[in-house]
Write a protein that holds these residues in place. Structure first.
Motif, short mmCIF file in Angstrom:
data_model
loop_
_atom_site.label_atom_id
_atom_site.label_comp_id
_atom_site.label_asym_id
_atom_site.label_seq_id
_atom_site.Cartn_x
_atom_site.Cartn_y
_atom_site.Cartn_z
N ALA A 171 0.84 -1.20 0.00
CA ALA A 171 0.00 0.00 0.00
C ALA A 171 0.88 1.25 0.00
N VAL A 172 0.53 2.21 -0.84
CA VAL A 172 1.29 3.46 -0.92
C VAL A 172 1.09 4.24 0.38
N ILE A 173 2.22 4.62 1.02
CA ILE A 173 2.12 5.43 2.23
C ILE A 173 2.58 6.87 1.99
N ARG A 174 3.37 7.12 0.96
CA ARG A 174 3.77 8.47 0.55
C ARG A 174 4.07 8.43 -0.94
N SER A 175 3.81 9.55 -1.62
CA SER A 175 4.12 9.62 -3.05
C SER A 175 4.53 11.03 -3.44
N ALA A 176 5.27 11.10 -4.53
CA ALA A 176 5.69 12.38 -5.09
C ALA A 176 5.48 12.32 -6.60
N PRO A 177 4.57 13.15 -7.13
CA PRO A 177 4.39 13.18 -8.59
C PRO A 177 5.54 13.95 -9.25
N ALA A 178 5.81 13.63 -10.49
CA ALA A 178 6.91 14.27 -11.21
C ALA A 178 6.56 15.70 -11.60
N ALA A 179 7.57 16.53 -11.58
CA ALA A 179 7.48 17.86 -12.16
C ALA A 179 8.24 17.79 -13.48
N ARG A 180 7.74 18.41 -14.51
CA ARG A 180 8.32 18.27 -15.85
C ARG A 180 9.80 18.62 -15.93
N SER A 181 10.23 19.58 -15.17
CA SER A 181 11.62 20.03 -15.29
C SER A 181 12.57 19.29 -14.36
N LYS A 182 12.07 18.44 -13.50
CA LYS A 182 12.94 17.76 -12.52
C LYS A 182 13.47 16.44 -13.06
N LYS A 183 14.76 16.22 -12.79
CA LYS A 183 15.38 14.95 -13.15
C LYS A 183 15.36 13.98 -11.99
N SER A 184 14.92 14.45 -10.81
CA SER A 184 14.85 13.55 -9.65
C SER A 184 13.66 13.92 -8.77
N LEU A 185 13.20 12.94 -8.05
CA LEU A 185 12.12 13.10 -7.08
C LEU A 185 12.61 12.54 -5.76
N SER A 186 12.22 13.18 -4.67
CA SER A 186 12.67 12.71 -3.36
C SER A 186 11.53 12.74 -2.35
N LEU A 187 11.61 11.82 -1.42
CA LEU A 187 10.71 11.77 -0.27
C LEU A 187 11.56 11.54 0.97
N GLU A 188 11.22 12.22 2.05
CA GLU A 188 11.87 11.98 3.32
C GLU A 188 10.84 12.24 4.41
N PHE A 189 10.60 11.24 5.25
CA PHE A 189 9.56 11.36 6.26
C PHE A 189 9.75 10.30 7.33
#
Length: 190
Positions: A62-80
């Motif tokens: 089950a997804v507990i956190r998510s980050a959708p992409a931004a068009r200009s970003k080459k990376s996505l991060s989550l920290e929690f």
């Protein structure tokens, strides 16, 4: 490299790179914890030619956190941080990549998703019933080989039947263990 692979410090990808830690531990690790402890989770997905479309951290599927992409970003991060409730597994995934899980061990509890145990065992028992039904089926001969050779199937049936019987007993034992576990579980547990 082989030691890391054997330890499960791995991920699969079709392009994006993915990094993931729980309390600083890599995928494949097991963390001993107590209910109420805090887990610090970090995940990053990146790519130059294949940009990640999303990044998710999942617990027992089950997804507990998510980050959708931004068009200009080459990376996505989550920290929690999340609290420990019971034994579990946690992994990270993005479009095109998935890590091995980090296992959170609370006492001797299993890592299973309590809501999924009974349906999964019912499905496996049904599949074993289908295998039992094959004993009554007529197997057409279309090729040479044991997969469609009625004589080979008949000769191998006693061994297969014993394996089905053993598997059925193991699944029923798991179901009984799950029922005992559920009776003693916290109603708010995952």
């Amino acid at each position: 490299w082989f030691a890391a692979l054997k330890a499960g410090h791995t991920f699969v990808t079709s392009g994006p790179m993915i990094e993931f830690t729980v309390n600083g531990q890599l995928p494949g690790s097991a963390i001993e914890a107590h209910a109420g402890d805090t887990l610090h989770i970090k995940a990053t997905a990146s790519g130059d030619s294949v940009l990640p479309e999303f990044l998710e951290v999942v617990e027992q599927g089950a997804v507990i956190r998510s980050a959708p992409a931004a068009r200009s970003k080459k990376s996505l991060s989550l920290e929690f941080d999340i609290p420990v409730r019971n034994s579990s597994w946690i992994a990270a995934r993005c479009s095109g990549a998935h890590t091995t899980a980090v296992y959170i061990q609370v006492g001797k509890e299993r890592f299973w998703n309590r809501k999924q145990v009974a349906p999964l065992i019912a499905k496996r028992l049904s599949q074993l019933d289908e295998i039992d039904a094959l004993a009554q089926a007529t197997i057409p001969v279309t090729h040479r080989g044991n997969w469609d050779n009625p004589e080979a199937f008949t000769n191998g049936w006693p061994e297969l039947q014993q394996q089905v019987k053993s598997a059925r007993a193991a699944y029923r034992d798991l179901l009984r263990e799950h029922e005992r576990d559920r009776e003693g579980a916290d109603p708010g547990s995952r």
